[in-house]
Design a protein around this motif. Structure first.
Motif, PDB file in Angstrom:
ATOM      1  N   LEU A 380      26.471  -0.307  24.793  1.00  0.00           N
ATOM      2  CA  LEU A 380      25.715   0.603  25.652  1.00  0.00           C
ATOM      3  C   LEU A 380      25.803   0.200  27.120  1.00  0.00           C
ATOM      4  O   LEU A 380      25.784   1.053  28.005  1.00  0.00           O
ATOM      5  N   LYS A 381      25.906  -1.096  27.367  1.00  0.00           N
ATOM      6  CA  LYS A 381      26.000  -1.585  28.747  1.00  0.00           C
ATOM      7  C   LYS A 381      27.228  -0.998  29.439  1.00  0.00           C
ATOM      8  O   LYS A 381      27.198  -0.690  30.639  1.00  0.00           O
ATOM      9  N   ILE A 382      28.293  -0.784  28.674  1.00  0.00           N
ATOM     10  CA  ILE A 382      29.542  -0.261  29.240  1.00  0.00           C
ATOM     11  C   ILE A 382      29.382   1.189  29.688  1.00  0.00           C
ATOM     12  O   ILE A 382      29.919   1.598  30.717  1.00  0.00           O
ATOM     13  N   VAL A 383      28.630   1.988  28.889  1.00  0.00           N
ATOM     14  CA  VAL A 383      28.565   3.433  29.157  1.00  0.00           C
ATOM     15  C   VAL A 383      27.353   3.855  29.975  1.00  0.00           C
ATOM     16  O   VAL A 383      27.338   4.955  30.539  1.00  0.00           O
ATOM     17  N   ALA A 422      26.525   4.955  17.479  1.00  0.00           N
ATOM     18  CA  ALA A 422      27.578   5.895  17.877  1.00  0.00           C
ATOM     19  C   ALA A 422      27.009   7.066  18.658  1.00  0.00           C
ATOM     20  O   ALA A 422      27.554   7.467  19.700  1.00  0.00           O
ATOM     21  N   PHE A 423      25.886   7.621  18.195  1.00  0.00           N
ATOM     22  CA  PHE A 423      25.275   8.739  18.917  1.00  0.00           C
ATOM     23  C   PHE A 423      24.728   8.293  20.267  1.00  0.00           C
ATOM     24  O   PHE A 423      24.859   9.006  21.273  1.00  0.00           O
ATOM     25  N   ALA A 424      24.099   7.122  20.303  1.00  0.00           N
ATOM     26  CA  ALA A 424      23.559   6.600  21.562  1.00  0.00           C
ATOM     27  C   ALA A 424      24.677   6.419  22.587  1.00  0.00           C
ATOM     28  O   ALA A 424      24.500   6.708  23.785  1.00  0.00           O
ATOM     29  N   LYS A 425      25.825   5.965  22.123  1.00  0.00           N
ATOM     30  CA  LYS A 425      26.964   5.719  23.017  1.00  0.00           C
ATOM     31  C   LYS A 425      27.575   7.043  23.496  1.00  0.00           C
ATOM     32  O   LYS A 425      27.823   7.237  24.685  1.00  0.00           O
ATOM     33  N   ILE A 426      27.805   7.975  22.556  1.00  0.00           N
ATOM     34  CA  ILE A 426      28.413   9.256  22.912  1.00  0.00           C
ATOM     35  C   ILE A 426      27.558  10.017  23.916  1.00  0.00           C
ATOM     36  O   ILE A 426      28.066  10.652  24.840  1.00  0.00           O
ATOM     37  N   ALA A 427      26.239   9.947  23.743  1.00  0.00           N
ATOM     38  CA  ALA A 427      25.333  10.689  24.621  1.00  0.00           C
ATOM     39  C   ALA A 427      25.400  10.211  26.064  1.00  0.00           C
ATOM     40  O   ALA A 427      24.961  10.916  26.971  1.00  0.00           O
ATOM     41  N   GLN A 428      25.947   8.999  26.283  1.00  0.00           N
ATOM     42  CA  GLN A 428      26.069   8.458  27.636  1.00  0.00           C
ATOM     43  C   GLN A 428      27.486   8.605  28.198  1.00  0.00           C
ATOM     44  O   GLN A 428      27.745   8.218  29.334  1.00  0.00           O
ATOM     45  N   HIS A 430      29.147  11.512  28.585  1.00  0.00           N
ATOM     46  CA  HIS A 430      29.336  12.796  29.262  1.00  0.00           C
ATOM     47  C   HIS A 430      30.652  13.457  28.842  1.00  0.00           C
ATOM     48  O   HIS A 430      31.512  13.733  29.686  1.00  0.00           O
ATOM     49  N   PRO A 431      30.814  13.738  27.553  1.00  0.00           N
ATOM     50  CA  PRO A 431      32.077  14.314  27.086  1.00  0.00           C
ATOM     51  C   PRO A 431      32.217  15.780  27.490  1.00  0.00           C
ATOM     52  O   PRO A 431      31.234  16.516  27.598  1.00  0.00           O
ATOM     53  N   GLY A 432      33.475  16.211  27.682  1.00  0.00           N
ATOM     54  CA  GLY A 432      33.751  17.623  27.880  1.00  0.00           C
ATOM     55  C   GLY A 432      33.975  18.320  26.558  1.00  0.00           C
ATOM     56  O   GLY A 432      33.830  19.537  26.452  1.00  0.00           O
ATOM     57  N   ILE A 433      34.359  17.547  25.552  1.00  0.00           N
ATOM     58  CA  ILE A 433      34.518  18.062  24.195  1.00  0.00           C
ATOM     59  C   ILE A 433      33.990  17.026  23.208  1.00  0.00           C
ATOM     60  O   ILE A 433      34.209  15.821  23.379  1.00  0.00           O
TER      61      ILE A 433
END
Length: 486
Positions: A380-383, A422-428, A430-433
């Motif tokens: 999480l620190k990375i994103v 995985a969800f916590a990371k993806i939510a940070q 900012h994906p376009g898809i």
């Protein structure tokens, strides 16, 4: 149906991973021969650990675990270990035996027929789809012909036909079975009772009856506890006010105040601690990549495994996804949905293009997008680009990732906890898809409506694979691509 013979007994079992990670404290229950029970509890509460205690791979610190003489036990795990993914089918089945089985090929054929997998014995595990791997895990347990069969999330990755077949198999299964699953409809078809792992007291509560009846009973019990707490808190507050008033008067009234405070202590001891299983992840959003527009993904053809001929075929399609547009990808196990998602994410698929510089949020069913050697804190620190230590920990807490979990390697977490990371990371990110491959697998059912709402409100493009129709219904779908009907 179960009989009166007890085949397994936990007697005041205590187990912990270090003094800061208690799993069970003086937990007791018994299992009758032929019973089929569900093991319930929050993600990370220790359900898979209980399976390991039953198997004997872990030993209790106190108490005893006993079975009837000569009882055999086998478990169908949630996932195939990464180090075994290069095994052939034959090596995979041989690995569960301590001695060489000379006629193992005929046994393999028999259990593969039960789980409806057709494949040569030299085929490697990494060439199978997630659904086919789930069937192989069940077959690996069945080939041991156990008296007690332990199933850890057996419906994960299974298509509708696979779940129906497994359900019928368990209804007819004559031996003892314990199942960890979040699929309520599946469980209700064969469950005789529930073992409920209580996260605060680390005890196991035993209930009888079908799954829906037991869940209703647990819900009613929680409501009674909540109402009792409300009454006690009101009574305690009223008594405290009186005790403070009398305590200021002196003389015999001070003795009255002292006795009232003693009564207050007794009442506070009666207060029931709210069960931690009531906790769900906090509502969250997945912000879309800024300044992205136009066609984000275009598909002119797709390649997949023909379900009857078992050869790779390529078919023309015409699909374009823009912001706020969602594609549901369907088809039976083994047809190649995961493979298609992988090639889409890698940019190597024929007949497809993802807009240049688009950020891809990829939820993989095997969590291989995560670094298992990292901790959730490091991931999480990375994103997380803004905020300090306090903000990161507060954000993680919203996904039930507490201080202890944050410093644990991701590879050591439960599958459900990996999903939340995985969800916590993806939510940070900012994906376009968003590319989502079976995002409900291993996730506690209480979290699913919150995750569905986050996905439904996401404003980028989305491709979803899910065999969980109740989850899909909560997300607006614009297009469906059924590989089985192309």
């Amino acid at each position: 149906m179960p009989n009166d013979e007890t085949i397994l007994r936990f007697n005041e079992v205590t187990f912990e991973f270090g003094h800061k990670k208690p799993i069970l404290h003086e937990a007791s229950f018994s299992l009758r021969r032929g019973a089929k029970v569900t093991l319930m509890g929050q993600n990370g509460v220790g359900k898979s650990t209980i399976f390991k205690l039953i198997m004997g791979t872990l030993k209790p610190e106190a108490g005893s675990i006993t079975t009837t003489p000569h009882t055999t036990i086998a478990t169908a795990r949630q996932v195939i270990p990464r180090e075994q993914m290069h095994y052939t089918i034959k090596e995979f089945f041989e690995s569960v035996f301590t001695k060489k089985i000379y006629n193992i090929d005929s046994h393999i054929d028999a259990v593969l027929e039960v789980v409806r997998v057709q494949a040569p014995h030299h085929k490697t595990l990494n060439s199978f789809s997630g659904g086919q791997q789930a069937r192989l895990l069940l077959a690996q347990a069945l080939i041991q012909n156990p008296d007690i069969l332990l199933l850890d999330e057996p419906t994960n990755n299974l298509d509708k036909e696979g779940v129906a077949h497994l359900t019928q198999f368990l209804i007819q299964y004559p031996k003892t079975c314990m199942v960890i699953s979040h699929d309520a409809d599946f469980l209700n078809t064969f469950t005789h009772g529930v073992l409920y792992v209580e996260a605060f007291s680390h005890s196991i509560e035993q209930y009888t009856g079908n799954y829906f009846k037991v869940v209703s009973e647990i819900t009613a019990r929680r409501e009674r506890e909540r109402m009792k707490n409300a009454r006690l808190e009101k009574d305690i507050e009223h008594r405290k006010e009186k005790a403070n008033f009398f305590g200021q008067k002196g003389g015999h009234l001070r003795d009255v105040a002292r006795k009232m405070r003693e009564k207050i202590e007794d009442l506070e001891e009666e207060t029931v601690v709210v069960r931690r299983e009531d906790k769900t992840i906090r509502p969250f959003t997945i912000p879309c990549q800024e300044h992205i527009g136009g066609v984000i993904l275009s598909l002119s053809s797709v390649s997949f495994m023909h379900p009857q001929e078992q050869v790779v075929v390529t078919k023309k399609v015409k699909i374009e996804l823009r912001k706020k547009e969602r594609l549901l990808l369907t088809g039976p196990n083994g047809i190649g949905k995961t493979t298609l998602l992988q090639t889409l994410a890698s940019g190597h698929a024929k007949g497809e293009s993802i807009k240049k510089d688009t950020h891809i949020g990829y939820y993989r069913q095997d969590f291989s997008a995560l670094d298992f050697e990292e901790t959730p804190y490091e991931a999480l620190k990375i994103v997380i680009k803004k905020g300090g230590e306090e903000e990161l920990r507060s954000y993680a807490a919203g996904f039930l990732l507490d201080a202890e979990i944050l410093k644990t390697k991701i590879g050591a977490l439960s599958e459900g906890q990996k999903g939340l990371v995985a969800f916590a990371k993806i939510a940070q990110e900012h994906p376009g898809i968003l590319i989502l491959d079976e995002p409900t697998n291993h996730i506690n059912f209480r979290h699913l409506p919150i995750i569905a709402k986050a996905l439904d409100s996401y404003e980028g493009a989305m491709i979803l694979v899910s065999h969980f129709p109740e989850f899909v219904k909560q997300i607006r779908i614009d297009y469906t691509l059924d590989l089985g009907n192309l």
